[in-house]
Design an enzyme around this catalytic site. Structure first.
Site, short mmCIF file in Angstrom:
data_model
loop_
_atom_site.label_atom_id
_atom_site.label_comp_id
_atom_site.label_asym_id
_atom_site.label_seq_id
_atom_site.Cartn_x
_atom_site.Cartn_y
_atom_site.Cartn_z
N GLN A 1 0.83 -1.21 0.00
CA GLN A 1 0.00 0.00 0.00
C GLN A 1 0.86 1.26 0.00
OE1 GLN A 1 -2.18 0.62 3.66
NE2 GLN A 1 -3.73 1.89 2.67
N TYR B 1 0.34 4.67 0.22
CA TYR B 1 -0.43 5.87 0.55
C TYR B 1 0.48 6.92 1.21
CZ TYR B 1 -5.29 4.21 -0.18
OH TYR B 1 -6.49 3.81 -0.71
N SER B 2 1.02 6.56 2.38
CA SER B 2 1.72 7.55 3.20
C SER B 2 3.01 8.03 2.57
CB SER B 2 2.05 6.95 4.57
OG SER B 2 0.89 6.44 5.17
N GLU C 1 -10.37 -1.31 4.79
CA GLU C 1 -9.24 -1.50 5.70
C GLU C 1 -9.77 -1.60 7.13
OE1 GLU C 1 -6.27 1.57 5.35
OE2 GLU C 1 -4.94 0.64 6.83
N SER D 1 -4.86 7.39 12.85
CA SER D 1 -4.40 7.32 14.25
C SER D 1 -5.60 7.42 15.20
CB SER D 1 -3.43 8.46 14.54
OG SER D 1 -4.15 9.67 14.71
N ASN D 2 -5.40 6.99 16.43
CA ASN D 2 -6.52 7.03 17.38
C ASN D 2 -6.99 8.47 17.64
OD1 ASN D 2 -6.21 4.31 17.38
ND2 ASN D 2 -6.10 4.07 19.62
#
Ligand SMILES: Cc1cc2nc3c(=O)[nH]c(=O)nc-3n(C[C@H](O)[C@H](O)[C@H](O)COP(=O)(O)OP(=O)(O)OC[C@H]3O[C@@H](n4cnc5c(N)ncnc54)[C@H](O)[C@@H]3O)c2cc1C
Lengths: 398, 371
Positions: free
Chosen positions: A126, A128-129, A244, A383-384
């Site tokens: 993946q 993406y980042s 995801e 992220s949380n």
């Protein structure tokens, strides 16, 4: 209200359990049980066993070779697989890219790529980042410029999980810099053997290198590898993220971790008695178990609402936060259970060397690396903190 | 009351800070770890030249310090720079035992320790003993003028780098200590790296033959000395943890200001500001706990040990919080080996696994405070 499973669901569970006990290779289950590192071959072996049975792609329609299970069946499989110490199935091709291709890809793309995901011919990762685009994913800068019938790609992706094993990467790239940042992104499929693609491993805090940097230097990608329309990639990217986030609660993982933890605590003597009888330690374990009991129901509530056609929206953020915190707590407890034996770093043992000595109880060497590795759960997949923002906006309307 | 450091200690701290900032970069440390070396012998001798090892001993022991505040000042700086050189093993664990129990001949080693010429390690923990310092089952049996020892030791800090080892064994039900040199027959030592980059060893004693002169301290003195030594070691690692917390906090605050997402520094997000504020509060608590223990290191044992367990418990809790929050607030970068934070996080976490973790010390605190 009915907390029970149907007869069909119970029968399904029995069938899954029988399959696992017959087909899951003991050596792979043993590595998973002890938190050792799995090789590429281990993962491929397990994938091909599942594929032979037709169970590699639980979420795919039968027409494409999937199992077409409903969410409860998937949940049951997940629980049983974790219970049997099966490794997790690598999700990038199966649960991330495939739904996007099914919904937005061309027929040619589906014909070409979907079967190869099942056979293992292609290993996807993946992209993406980027260094400058994490939580703010739409800020991504990797450029793709149309040149005849190719896109020329320049830029860098990072944190690419298992990119070292992959031969294909699906990437979000910038194709338009003139518009709002979300509106100039495209979704490209890139063959990693193309000249100009360089993969560099990143060693993480646990000593392993499961993520990578991927560099693109004038990489030529045929236009037929564009998914959907140019500049519409953000829509597909978000669609992928909802997939995801299925199984985001990780109930099966927590079940397995709790079982391991209780076993270890019962067999570890601390201060003359089993650790499971130490009131401070036992209280922590009990609290985790109580949370897990409630979370299993929270998860099923959310998941079964989705089964009736309602997509789990912001509720999946709740599952992500609670689920990841619980998994992290369980690894912290396992680390603590290992006592001083959590200190030695024994890469040979973690790599599965049969004769490598564990120096202490069998679970001890992976306890600290496992704890550190699981810090990622609250960072990736949104992220949380980002999930809390989603909850406060989408559910609480704040 | 005076919460300021004395002039001498401030000078000691400043000198140590200067040496470490000049000589102890994260990159150099990573290179050293990658080379497989346990530590840099040159750095150890530079620390010795600066008097850092001597500061761990009282004047009566030829040092020029030895109080709780000397240990606290030095180890906070070692923790802030992630120092892996064996100051703990040599000058706190081994050194303190020899200073307390050694005969005149044995005490000659102290001078060599202070000058950095000798590395000494304490081989006390045994497999399965966890944090219980009374759990020793290696056996020492008198045979004529000799004593023969059999047993296994584990988690011997810098055991494989030591020239001399202090080994414990049970002799006529008492725990007894012996000072042995590393290449004595019957002694086999296996080195391993720890998760946090420090080095440990396992040690097997097979008919290890020592003379009576090698006994360290008379019968019945070992457990008291071990307890006093553990108190010093716990102070040392607690202060080291404090330094690592400060370093982790500084890295995180800097990163929050530099890292931009959504068009602004992530430090502008109030939720992260509040998390950092909590981290700061807890680190101040950790500093107070270290001061409490430093000030009671030479108190009568019961009061001392109450502070030992209080401090170690609090340090364990705050250490986990700081490590976890610092990583989380960094995002992915916080998890990389290349970046210093992950090293501080590992050390902070592993310190909870040394000399008793949060659960062990809360239980001990309850016992001590209710007795
Ligand atoms: C082990 C691992 C594997 C990964 N695998 C992949 C992969 O295979 N492919 C891929 O594309 N990516 C992958 N990622 C990347 C992951 O998705 C990102 O790490 C994640 O999006 C966070 O981005 P970041 O690390 O840049 O942190 P940042 O976005 O810089 O965040 C830093 C901190 O700021 C907080 N923050 C940011 N914005 C806000 C806000 N608006 N409000 C409040 N707090 C905020 C974050 O929560 C975090 O605490 C992986 C990451 C890890 C750690």
């Amino acid at each position: 209200m009915d907390l029970g499973y149907t007869t069909e669901q119970d029968a399904f569970r029995t069938m899954v359990r029988a399959f696992l006990s017959e087909k899951l290779p003991a050596s792979i289950a043993e590595k998973t049980r002890l938190g050792k590192r799995l090789s590429k071959a281990d993962m491929e072996t397990w994938h091909s066993i599942l594929n032979e049975k037709g169970w590699l792609a639980p979420n795919w329609p039968k027409a494409y070779g999937g199992a077409e299970w409903d969410v409860v069946q998937r949940q049951i499989f997940e629980e049983e697989a974790c219970f049997a110490h099966a490794p997790r199935v690598v999700p990038f091709g199966l649960t991330m890219l495939a739904p996007v291709l099914m919904k937005y890809g061309t027929e040619a793309q589906r014909q070409k790529f979907l079967p190869r995901i099942l056979t293992g011919e292609d290993w996807w990762c993946q992209g993406y980042s980027e260094p400058g685009a994490g939580s703010d994913l739409a800020a991504l800068k990797t450029r793709a410029v149309l040149d005849g019938d190719h896109y020329v790609v320049n830029g860098q992706k990072t944190w690419t999980t298992l990119g070292q094993h992959a031969n294909w990467i699906f990437c979000l790239v910038r194709t338009n810099t003139e518009v709002k940042k979300q509106e100039g992104i495209s979704f490209l499929l890139i063959d990693m053997k193309t000249p100009g693609v360089v993969v560099r491993p990143i060693t993480l805090i646990d000593g392993d290198a499961e993520v990578n940097e991927v560099f693109f230097d004038n990489v030529r990608v045929p236009v037929e590898n564009l998914v959907g329309e140019q500049d519409k990639g953000w829509t597909y990217a978000k669609y992928l993220l909802t997939h995801e986030r299925t199984n985001i609660a990780g109930v099966g993982f927590s079940d397995a971790a709790l079982r391991t933890l209780k076993h270890v605590a019962a067999n570890t003597i601390a201060g003359g008695k089993p650790l499971s009888r130490n009131p401070h330690f036992a209280a922590r374990v009990a609290q985790a178990e109580i949370d897990l009991m409630a979370m299993r129901t929270t998860n099923l509530r959310v998941v079964s609402a989705a089964a009736k056609g309602q997509a789990p929206g912001a509720e999946s953020s709740m599952l992500k936060i609670k689920g990841t915190l619980l998994r992290q707590e369980l690894t912290a407890l396992l680390r603590r259970a290992a006592g001083p034996d959590a200190m030695p770093y024994l890469p040979d043992y973690l790599e599965g060397g049969d004769n490598a000595d564990s120096m202490g109880p069998e679970h001890a060497p992976a306890a600290a690396p496992g704890y550190f590795n699981m810090r990622k759960l609250s960072i990736f997949g949104g992220s949380n903190e980002i999930q809390r923002t989603i909850i406060s906006k989408a559910i609480l309307d704040l | 009351m005076d919460f300021n450091l004395s002039e001498e200690r401030r000078m000691l701290r400043d000198m140590l800070q200067r040496l470490l900032s000049e000589r102890y970069s994260h990159d150099a440390r990573r290179k050293l770890l990658a080379s497989g070396a346990a530590y840099d012998t040159e750095i150890l001798s530079e620390l010795a030249d600066l008097g850092i090892l001597g500061a761990m001993f009282s004047e009566a022991d030829n040092g020029f310090g030895g109080t709780g505040f000397d240990i606290a000042v030095v180890f906070e700086e070692l923790g802030r720079s992630g120092v892996i050189e064996p100051v703990l093993a040599v000058a706190v664990l081994g050194g303190a035992l020899i200073a307390q129990l050694g005969t005149d001949t044995q005490r000659h080693l102290i001078d060599q320790i202070i000058s950095g010429q000798t590395v000494i390690a304490l081989a006390h923990s045994e497999p399965g003993a966890r944090y219980d310092i009374g759990d020793v089952s290696s056996l020492a049996v008198a045979e004529g003028d000799d004593i023969v020892i059999n047993g296994a030791k584990t988690h011997v800090i810098n055991g494989a780098q030591a020239d001399h080892l202090i080994v414990s064994a049970r002799m006529d039900t008492e725990i007894v200590l012996f000072l042995v040199s590393k290449d004595t027959r019957g002694l086999s030592i296996v080195n391993h790296a720890n998760v946090d980059g420090t080095s440990g060893a396992r040690l097997q004693m097979t008919d290890l033959r020592v003379s009576k002169a090698q006994q360290l301290g008379g019968h019945g003195t070992a457990i008291t000395a071990l307890n006093a030594t553990m108190a010093r070691a716990i102070l040392a690692v607690s202060a080291e943890a404090l330094g690592a917390m400060e370093a982790a906090k500084d890295l995180t605050v800097t990163y929050l200001k530099e890292r931009r997402q959504f068009g602004m520094p992530i430090g502008k997000f109030q939720v992260l500001q509040h998390r950092m504020a909590d981290v700061l509060i807890e680190i101040e608590q950790a500093r107070s706990a270290v001061i409490n223990l430093a000030g009671h290191l030479d108190a009568e044992p019961k009061l001392r040990d109450l502070h030992v367990s209080a401090t170690k418990n609090l340090i364990g809790r705050v250490g986990a919080l700081v490590a976890e929050e610092a990583i989380q607030l960094h995002g992915g970068i916080g998890m990389t080996d290349e970046y210093a934070l992950s090293h501080f996080a590992r050390r902070l976490t592993m310190i909870d696994h040394m000399f008793g973790d949060v659960d062990y010390h809360i239980e001990r605190f309850i016992q001590l405070s209710s007795a």
